[in-house]
Design a protein around this motif. Sequence first.
Motif, short mmCIF file in Angstrom:
data_model
loop_
_atom_site.label_atom_id
_atom_site.label_comp_id
_atom_site.label_asym_id
_atom_site.label_seq_id
_atom_site.Cartn_x
_atom_site.Cartn_y
_atom_site.Cartn_z
N ASP A 155 -19.96 -40.39 -7.13
CA ASP A 155 -20.26 -40.35 -5.76
C ASP A 155 -18.64 -39.92 -4.88
OD1 ASP A 155 -22.74 -41.38 -5.42
OD2 ASP A 155 -22.17 -43.39 -5.91
N SER A 201 -23.50 -43.13 -0.98
CA SER A 201 -22.78 -43.66 -2.27
C SER A 201 -22.92 -45.21 -2.28
CB SER A 201 -21.34 -43.18 -2.04
OG SER A 201 -20.77 -44.03 -0.94
N ALA A 209 -22.72 -38.39 2.73
CA ALA A 209 -22.25 -38.54 1.38
C ALA A 209 -21.63 -40.01 1.17
CB ALA A 209 -21.12 -37.60 0.75
N ALA A 241 -17.88 -36.44 -5.15
CA ALA A 241 -18.69 -35.66 -4.20
C ALA A 241 -18.03 -35.77 -2.66
CB ALA A 241 -20.28 -36.22 -4.01
#
Length: 198
Positions: free
Chosen positions: A21, A83, A79, A24
């Motif tokens: 996570d 996460s 994102a 990313a």
Amino acid sequence: MARAIVFDLFGVIASTQTPEDIRAIERIADVAAEPFWEAYWALRKPYDAGQPAAEYWAAVADRIGVRFTGATVRALVEADMRSWTNVNAVMVDLVAELAAQGRTLGLLSNIVADLVPIFEARHGDWLRHFTTLAYSCELGVAKPDHRAYEIVAERLGVAPRECLFIDDNETNVLAARELGMRAEVFRAPDQVRTLVAA
């Protein structure tokens, strides 16, 4: 015996961000990782207390001396929300176990407004075990502000001293103790069972 058990969410029942996570999010931000995460965490409290996402990410960008485009902000929000949606299955089972015993359960979480509907849609099956879901974004205050603990106790119909509070953050635990809550730093599910039985 505590009349109510109040759980933190992230780091106790829900998982914290995984290395995947984190990577990313870093790829989307495309800035140096250290100043990015310093700003991400240093500016998080107002976001947890209801600040709009666009304002939060603008503040993060300003702090590290960059500008995020609208598309980048949208990707960062997506994102970031993704996460924070995973959970500890053993703790989810423990919540159900405690509810089946007739325990009064409360949730007190520092959580941003954008994440609430996403998290509830994914995990509504076990969130229903809680008598109250107290989210910082709708309370307008975040832990360790004493008012957050007072509100969750009020909603549960108990005094703070009648609550057992479990959180993975020692600062939040100490603040709860200042109000008279029996509070402990989360270590493991078996620890929670021991605390509940004591």
